[in-house]
Design a protein around this motif. Structure first.
Motif, mmCIF file in Angstrom:
data_model
loop_
_atom_site.group_PDB
_atom_site.id
_atom_site.type_symbol
_atom_site.label_atom_id
_atom_site.label_comp_id
_atom_site.label_asym_id
_atom_site.label_seq_id
_atom_site.Cartn_x
_atom_site.Cartn_y
_atom_site.Cartn_z
ATOM 1 N N SER A 112 7.411 16.370 -75.469
ATOM 2 C CA SER A 112 7.861 17.624 -75.785
ATOM 3 C C SER A 112 8.688 17.408 -77.065
ATOM 4 N N LYS A 113 8.925 18.553 -77.894
ATOM 5 C CA LYS A 113 9.626 18.785 -79.057
ATOM 6 C C LYS A 113 11.059 18.364 -78.633
ATOM 7 N N SER A 114 11.755 18.726 -77.650
ATOM 8 C CA SER A 114 13.202 18.336 -77.681
ATOM 9 C C SER A 114 13.383 16.942 -77.118
ATOM 10 N N ASP A 115 12.269 16.409 -76.590
ATOM 11 C CA ASP A 115 12.323 14.878 -75.940
ATOM 12 C C ASP A 115 12.117 14.056 -77.408
ATOM 13 N N LEU A 116 11.402 14.481 -78.114
ATOM 14 C CA LEU A 116 11.171 13.506 -79.490
ATOM 15 C C LEU A 116 12.402 13.808 -80.194
ATOM 16 N N GLU A 117 12.796 14.747 -80.342
ATOM 17 C CA GLU A 117 14.176 14.888 -81.044
ATOM 18 C C GLU A 117 15.314 14.019 -80.218
ATOM 19 N N SER A 118 15.487 14.210 -78.984
ATOM 20 C CA SER A 118 16.408 13.374 -78.379
ATOM 21 C C SER A 118 16.334 12.033 -78.435
ATOM 22 N N MET A 119 14.848 11.698 -78.473
ATOM 23 C CA MET A 119 14.659 10.001 -78.817
ATOM 24 C C MET A 119 14.916 9.648 -80.283
ATOM 25 N N GLY A 120 14.765 10.565 -81.176
ATOM 26 C CA GLY A 120 15.104 10.365 -82.472
ATOM 27 C C GLY A 120 16.653 10.258 -82.779
ATOM 28 N N GLU A 121 17.500 11.062 -81.988
ATOM 29 C CA GLU A 121 18.984 10.921 -81.910
ATOM 30 C C GLU A 121 19.306 9.638 -81.462
ATOM 31 N N ARG A 122 18.608 9.146 -80.089
ATOM 32 C CA ARG A 122 18.990 8.117 -79.497
ATOM 33 C C ARG A 122 18.743 6.737 -80.551
ATOM 34 N N PHE A 123 17.620 6.826 -81.173
ATOM 35 C CA PHE A 123 17.217 5.771 -82.016
ATOM 36 C C PHE A 123 18.208 5.673 -83.169
ATOM 37 N N ARG A 124 18.571 6.727 -83.985
ATOM 38 C CA ARG A 124 19.689 6.913 -84.889
ATOM 39 C C ARG A 124 20.897 6.213 -84.240
ATOM 40 N N SER A 125 21.539 6.571 -83.212
ATOM 41 C CA SER A 125 22.732 6.092 -82.831
ATOM 42 C C SER A 125 22.614 4.673 -82.270
ATOM 43 N N GLN A 126 21.451 4.288 -81.954
ATOM 44 C CA GLN A 126 21.337 2.673 -81.735
ATOM 45 C C GLN A 126 21.185 1.847 -83.007
ATOM 46 N N TRP A 127 20.563 2.398 -83.868
ATOM 47 C CA TRP A 127 20.537 1.786 -85.236
ATOM 48 C C TRP A 127 21.531 1.657 -85.887
ATOM 49 N N SER A 128 22.546 2.759 -85.788
ATOM 50 C CA SER A 128 23.897 2.637 -86.633
ATOM 51 C C SER A 128 24.784 1.810 -85.590
ATOM 52 N N GLY A 129 24.610 1.848 -84.408
ATOM 53 C CA GLY A 129 25.604 1.123 -83.635
ATOM 54 C C GLY A 129 25.341 -0.487 -83.779
ATOM 55 N N HIS A 130 24.093 -1.030 -84.423
ATOM 56 C CA HIS A 130 23.700 -2.258 -84.260
ATOM 57 C C HIS A 130 23.315 -2.449 -85.813
ATOM 58 N N PRO A 131 24.302 -2.932 -86.710
ATOM 59 C CA PRO A 131 24.160 -3.086 -88.004
ATOM 60 C C PRO A 131 23.456 -4.401 -88.050
ATOM 61 N N PHE A 132 22.501 -4.766 -89.439
ATOM 62 C CA PHE A 132 21.849 -5.925 -89.309
ATOM 63 C C PHE A 132 22.793 -6.918 -89.887
ATOM 64 N N LYS A 133 22.986 -8.092 -89.273
ATOM 65 C CA LYS A 133 23.620 -9.104 -89.681
ATOM 66 C C LYS A 133 22.918 -10.405 -89.703
ATOM 67 N N VAL A 134 22.639 -10.811 -90.783
ATOM 68 C CA VAL A 134 21.806 -12.058 -91.143
ATOM 69 C C VAL A 134 22.029 -13.147 -90.089
ATOM 70 N N ALA A 135 23.365 -13.742 -89.931
ATOM 71 C CA ALA A 135 23.458 -14.794 -89.107
ATOM 72 C C ALA A 135 22.964 -14.651 -87.544
ATOM 73 N N THR A 136 23.296 -13.141 -87.136
ATOM 74 C CA THR A 136 23.057 -12.885 -85.706
ATOM 75 C C THR A 136 21.476 -12.706 -85.552
#
Length: 190
Positions: A112-136
């Motif tokens: 559903s639309k709100s489920d997709l929106e919440s999934m997008g929000e979760r993805f953005r929060s996970q993405w910003s919470g885990h920055p890309f580090k080359v060594a890691t």
């Protein structure tokens, strides 16, 4: 007339030589081809089954036992590396990519639309919470390659259909899980 006779003679000679060479090819290819009965996938017991290359062919009971011990240790190391991955990357919040538990109290259907929106929000929060580090990411990728490579080597040993190799791999998986299974991720069974 002599030209047509010569042509007919050449045609017959080339046809007969083609037939003999074709039948020769049929004989060669039939000896190279295996029937499905020859390729029966059944377990067997032999102390001279090659492992990974023809150079690694046990020549007796002792070298066969050594090969089986190697497979046990390889499977043990495989399970320990899987547990080590969980310890290193999943237990450290800075390195973890584990998805947080999401409450399923919502009455909305998946997609559903709100489920997709919440999934997008979760993805953005996970993405910003885990920055890309080359060594890691390099360390994570190398560990995955090693774990995958060992897993494929174990698979090739099992695919020989040798009972001793098969039981050795299973024994190593048992020992590895017995020793380090409590550290491994619950959903990673490869």
């Amino acid at each position: 007339m002599s030209t047509s006779t010569a042509m007919a003679s050449m045609t017959m000679t080339s046809a007969s030589s083609m037939a003999s060479s074709t039948s020769g090819m049929d004989m060669d290819s039939s000896s190279m081809m295996m029937s499905s009965a020859d390729m029966a996938m059944v377990f067997f017991q032999s102390v001279t089954t090659p492992l990974y290359s023809s150079a690694w062919t046990p020549q007796g009971q002792g070298s066969y036992a050594g090969t089986c011990i190697f497979l046990i240790v390889l499977a043990l190391v495989h399970r320990i590396l899987i547990a080590g991955r969980a310890i290193i990357f999943d237990s450290n919040q800075a390195l973890s990519r584990r998805r947080k538990d999401i409450s399923s109290d919502s009455d909305e259907y998946p997609g559903s639309k709100s489920d997709l929106e919440s999934m997008g929000e979760r993805f953005r929060s996970q993405w910003s919470g885990h920055p890309f580090k080359v060594a890691t990411e390099t360390a994570r990728a190398l560990l995955e390659v090693i774990i995958g490579g060992i897993g494929y080597l174990l698979m090739l040993a099992v695919m020989t259909m040798n009972v001793g190799y098969f039981l050795s791999v299973l024994g190593g998986i048992f020992l590895g899980t017995f020793v380090a299974g409590r550290f491994g991720g619950g959903d990673d069974h490869h």
